[in-house]
Design a protein around this motif. Sequence first.
Motif, mmCIF file in Angstrom:
data_model
loop_
_atom_site.group_PDB
_atom_site.id
_atom_site.type_symbol
_atom_site.label_atom_id
_atom_site.label_comp_id
_atom_site.label_asym_id
_atom_site.label_seq_id
_atom_site.Cartn_x
_atom_site.Cartn_y
_atom_site.Cartn_z
ATOM 1 N N LYS A 459 0.840 -1.198 0.000
ATOM 2 C CA LYS A 459 0.000 0.000 0.000
ATOM 3 C C LYS A 459 0.873 1.244 0.000
ATOM 4 O O LYS A 459 1.852 1.331 0.733
ATOM 5 C CB LYS A 459 -0.904 0.013 1.239
ATOM 6 C CG LYS A 459 -1.795 1.241 1.359
ATOM 7 C CD LYS A 459 -2.623 1.164 2.631
ATOM 8 C CE LYS A 459 -3.488 2.403 2.804
ATOM 9 N NZ LYS A 459 -4.276 2.352 4.062
ATOM 10 N N GLY A 460 0.492 2.226 -0.823
ATOM 11 C CA GLY A 460 1.154 3.522 -0.780
ATOM 12 C C GLY A 460 2.535 3.531 -1.405
ATOM 13 O O GLY A 460 3.530 3.817 -0.749
ATOM 14 N N VAL A 461 2.602 3.224 -2.704
ATOM 15 C CA VAL A 461 3.873 3.255 -3.441
ATOM 16 C C VAL A 461 3.842 4.455 -4.392
ATOM 17 O O VAL A 461 2.917 4.601 -5.196
ATOM 18 C CB VAL A 461 4.105 1.958 -4.223
ATOM 19 C CG1 VAL A 461 5.402 2.051 -5.034
ATOM 20 C CG2 VAL A 461 4.143 0.766 -3.278
ATOM 21 N N THR A 462 4.860 5.305 -4.301
ATOM 22 C CA THR A 462 4.965 6.479 -5.165
ATOM 23 C C THR A 462 6.208 6.363 -6.040
ATOM 24 O O THR A 462 7.304 6.098 -5.526
ATOM 25 C CB THR A 462 5.049 7.773 -4.336
ATOM 26 O OG1 THR A 462 3.874 7.904 -3.544
ATOM 27 C CG2 THR A 462 5.194 8.987 -5.242
ATOM 28 N N ILE A 463 6.023 6.524 -7.344
ATOM 29 C CA ILE A 463 7.145 6.564 -8.287
ATOM 30 C C ILE A 463 7.093 7.927 -8.958
ATOM 31 O O ILE A 463 6.178 8.219 -9.720
ATOM 32 C CB ILE A 463 7.045 5.430 -9.318
ATOM 33 C CG1 ILE A 463 6.999 4.067 -8.616
ATOM 34 C CG2 ILE A 463 8.231 5.494 -10.285
ATOM 35 C CD1 ILE A 463 6.773 2.896 -9.556
ATOM 36 N N ASP A 464 8.065 8.757 -8.648
ATOM 37 C CA ASP A 464 8.037 10.152 -9.100
ATOM 38 C C ASP A 464 9.336 10.489 -9.818
ATOM 39 O O ASP A 464 10.421 10.138 -9.343
ATOM 40 C CB ASP A 464 7.848 11.075 -7.900
ATOM 41 C CG ASP A 464 7.677 12.521 -8.322
ATOM 42 O OD1 ASP A 464 6.853 12.782 -9.214
ATOM 43 O OD2 ASP A 464 8.388 13.384 -7.777
ATOM 44 N N ALA A 465 9.229 11.163 -10.955
ATOM 45 C CA ALA A 465 10.393 11.582 -11.736
ATOM 46 C C ALA A 465 11.211 10.376 -12.187
ATOM 47 O O ALA A 465 12.415 10.294 -11.974
ATOM 48 C CB ALA A 465 11.254 12.573 -10.960
ATOM 49 N N LEU A 466 10.543 9.436 -12.832
ATOM 50 C CA LEU A 466 11.202 8.315 -13.484
ATOM 51 C C LEU A 466 11.622 8.767 -14.876
ATOM 52 O O LEU A 466 10.845 9.380 -15.606
ATOM 53 C CB LEU A 466 10.250 7.127 -13.559
ATOM 54 C CG LEU A 466 10.728 5.885 -14.306
ATOM 55 C CD1 LEU A 466 11.957 5.294 -13.648
ATOM 56 C CD2 LEU A 466 9.596 4.844 -14.372
ATOM 57 N N ASN A 467 12.858 8.424 -15.268
ATOM 58 C CA ASN A 467 13.426 8.963 -16.494
ATOM 59 C C ASN A 467 14.183 7.867 -17.229
ATOM 60 O O ASN A 467 14.979 7.145 -16.622
ATOM 61 C CB ASN A 467 14.362 10.126 -16.136
ATOM 62 C CG ASN A 467 14.931 10.824 -17.336
ATOM 63 O OD1 ASN A 467 15.731 10.270 -18.076
ATOM 64 N ND2 ASN A 467 14.527 12.077 -17.528
ATOM 65 N N LEU A 468 13.933 7.727 -18.534
ATOM 66 C CA LEU A 468 14.649 6.761 -19.364
ATOM 67 C C LEU A 468 15.437 7.501 -20.428
ATOM 68 O O LEU A 468 14.844 8.192 -21.279
ATOM 69 C CB LEU A 468 13.662 5.784 -20.008
ATOM 70 C CG LEU A 468 14.268 4.802 -21.021
ATOM 71 C CD1 LEU A 468 15.261 3.861 -20.348
ATOM 72 C CD2 LEU A 468 13.175 4.004 -21.733
ATOM 73 N N ASN A 469 16.741 7.405 -20.383
ATOM 74 C CA ASN A 469 17.627 8.007 -21.387
ATOM 75 C C ASN A 469 17.324 9.482 -21.607
ATOM 76 O O ASN A 469 17.300 9.978 -22.736
ATOM 77 C CB ASN A 469 17.524 7.244 -22.712
ATOM 78 C CG ASN A 469 17.912 5.792 -22.581
ATOM 79 O OD1 ASN A 469 18.760 5.436 -21.769
ATOM 80 N ND2 ASN A 469 17.276 4.929 -23.363
ATOM 81 N N GLY A 470 17.085 10.190 -20.520
ATOM 82 C CA GLY A 470 16.853 11.618 -20.585
ATOM 83 C C GLY A 470 15.421 12.022 -20.841
ATOM 84 O O GLY A 470 15.117 13.221 -20.875
ATOM 85 N N ASN A 471 14.499 11.057 -20.971
ATOM 86 C CA ASN A 471 13.102 11.363 -21.250
ATOM 87 C C ASN A 471 12.226 10.941 -20.075
ATOM 88 O O ASN A 471 12.334 9.807 -19.580
ATOM 89 C CB ASN A 471 12.638 10.621 -22.505
ATOM 90 C CG ASN A 471 13.454 11.007 -23.717
ATOM 91 O OD1 ASN A 471 13.600 12.193 -24.023
ATOM 92 N ND2 ASN A 471 14.008 10.027 -24.415
ATOM 93 N N PRO A 472 11.321 11.828 -19.632
ATOM 94 C CA PRO A 472 10.438 11.475 -18.519
ATOM 95 C C PRO A 472 9.472 10.362 -18.906
ATOM 96 O O PRO A 472 8.994 10.297 -20.037
ATOM 97 C CB PRO A 472 9.702 12.783 -18.206
ATOM 98 C CG PRO A 472 9.917 13.659 -19.366
ATOM 99 C CD PRO A 472 11.140 13.217 -20.074
ATOM 100 N N VAL A 473 9.207 9.486 -17.943
ATOM 101 C CA VAL A 473 8.258 8.389 -18.113
ATOM 102 C C VAL A 473 7.076 8.683 -17.203
ATOM 103 O O VAL A 473 7.223 8.726 -15.984
ATOM 104 C CB VAL A 473 8.897 7.043 -17.749
ATOM 105 C CG1 VAL A 473 7.891 5.910 -17.858
ATOM 106 C CG2 VAL A 473 10.112 6.774 -18.632
ATOM 107 N N THR A 474 5.902 8.898 -17.789
ATOM 108 C CA THR A 474 4.787 9.455 -17.012
ATOM 109 C C THR A 474 3.542 8.590 -17.008
ATOM 110 O O THR A 474 2.498 9.029 -16.524
ATOM 111 C CB THR A 474 4.417 10.847 -17.547
ATOM 112 O OG1 THR A 474 4.087 10.750 -18.930
ATOM 113 C CG2 THR A 474 5.573 11.818 -17.356
ATOM 114 N N ASP A 475 3.596 7.377 -17.548
ATOM 115 C CA ASP A 475 2.432 6.497 -17.439
ATOM 116 C C ASP A 475 2.902 5.070 -17.194
ATOM 117 O O ASP A 475 4.054 4.709 -17.479
ATOM 118 C CB ASP A 475 1.534 6.580 -18.677
ATOM 119 C CG ASP A 475 2.236 6.111 -19.933
ATOM 120 O OD1 ASP A 475 2.393 4.890 -20.104
ATOM 121 O OD2 ASP A 475 2.626 6.973 -20.743
#
Length: 518
Positions: A459-475
């Motif tokens: 419960k309660g997992v936050t993934i914030d500012a995930l980035n792949l090869n310089g590009n933000p991953v937002t979904d």
Amino acid sequence: MAIALLLSQGISLGAAPVAPDGNSVTVAAAPQGEALCEDYTLRVGGKEVPVYACRVSAMPFNQVWPGYQRPLDQTELAGFAYWGMSGPVRIEIESRRNLQNVVVRPSGLQIKPTLEAAASSSTSTGPRQLVVEVNGPQQALHLFGNPPETDAPAKDAPGVRFFGPGVHRPGKITLASDQTLYLAPGRGGLRQRDRQRGEAPPHRGSGDSGWRPFERGQGSAVRLNDCSDVIIDGIVMRDPSEWCCGLFGCRDVSLSNVKLVGLWRYNADGIDLCNSQDVKVRDSFVRAFDDALVVKGLKGQASKGTALDTLPVRNLRFSRCTIWCDWGRAMEIGAETCAPEIADVRFEDCDIIRTTHIAMDIQHGDRAAIHDIRFENIRVEMDARNLPPRMQQKRDERYDDAPADYLPHLIVIEIHGNAYSQDAQRGTVDNVSFSNILVSAPRMPDSYLSGFDAGHGVKGVTIDALNLNGNPVTDAAAAKLSIRKHVSEVRLGGNNRKCHSPLQSADSKIIGDSHICG
């Protein structure tokens, strides 16, 4: 033909360049009889630095302890070197191997090597722990630039057990309270000021296991049982017969600028913090043939009859560490989680330059309440081609290293009984955050979250500012994040819109105004 590497460090952090000064470099001569690496020669600040040989894993091929030690044909010899430095220095590396390509890790330092037919140099602005890979990860060179030593104890000082330059094989050393074990040359020492039973067999300014065949539980480089107010600083540990550096039921311990290298035997974990509180591990390097930075809850006995699993695990910090994991998990909580709680654990500002199974992991197999866990500012590197991990079924079985389209997992949180579980009851995971996770890889690695049952979930997992090869991953689809059963309140930050991930499970919830799945 000998070809040299030009290491263009570029890590001045905006400061004006300073002229390199060879006088700022301190180098210890190699002890007589010590094995040196045949692949490289090294000069730092114009001074020759010994490059030592160390045995490492050559392939991710493993067995559950089979009663015999790992075959040498599954290993290889690499090199490592260390020196002291107080300012910018020039680094010259000459390889005796025919160079095709060179990579310097962590890649986030943006060190771009230049290959030349004669020795060249570059400027390093401060102590660093680097890995130089020539023609791939095999026979790598590990470079450890240390801060200058300023507080070495006198040889005859009260409470000091002093080992001067040279090779020493004293066997197991047991320290009493208020004793300091000093290992020269190099910046090293283990200082203990309260409880007893700190064990550290020293060797050439480093800890060495003195391994004996077919024995287990006897070969850690450093093992602390029920100790408090301990400082472990600057030493190199290598070649343990099992877990390299283990803390069991300890409090108020600081590990800084330690380097673990040459771990190749079965179950050769890096640093294991077990049922301990108030521990800091910082500015350190770990290359392990099993899990590298590990938090555990174990059953067993601490001092005075106290059961280890009655002790909580609290307030642990891993900061500014560089990790190469040849088997297993780079940063792990588990698999053993026998404790009332595992809480307030933080991995921050670390580089995972190679891993095999999982980069960041909570493998929850016992009863602990795991909560308030942070992974912050973590940089993860994965190559386009990785050797997949395999378990060896027969003693004479060979590893098949044919190319495979394999990437380790990035994030895994799961609650389930496993081969290491010792509690009948399962626990919970609550309030875990992954913030500013920078991934360098040919594609996004898979991740998944999985609970046990309705009463023992994630419960309660936050993934914030995930980035792949310089590009933000937002979904969630782009993050390749699978949300399985008994998982709730998962937030994937980076935008301000709601959506449902196709990877959601039936018990998922949407919370707040971020991109959320799970």
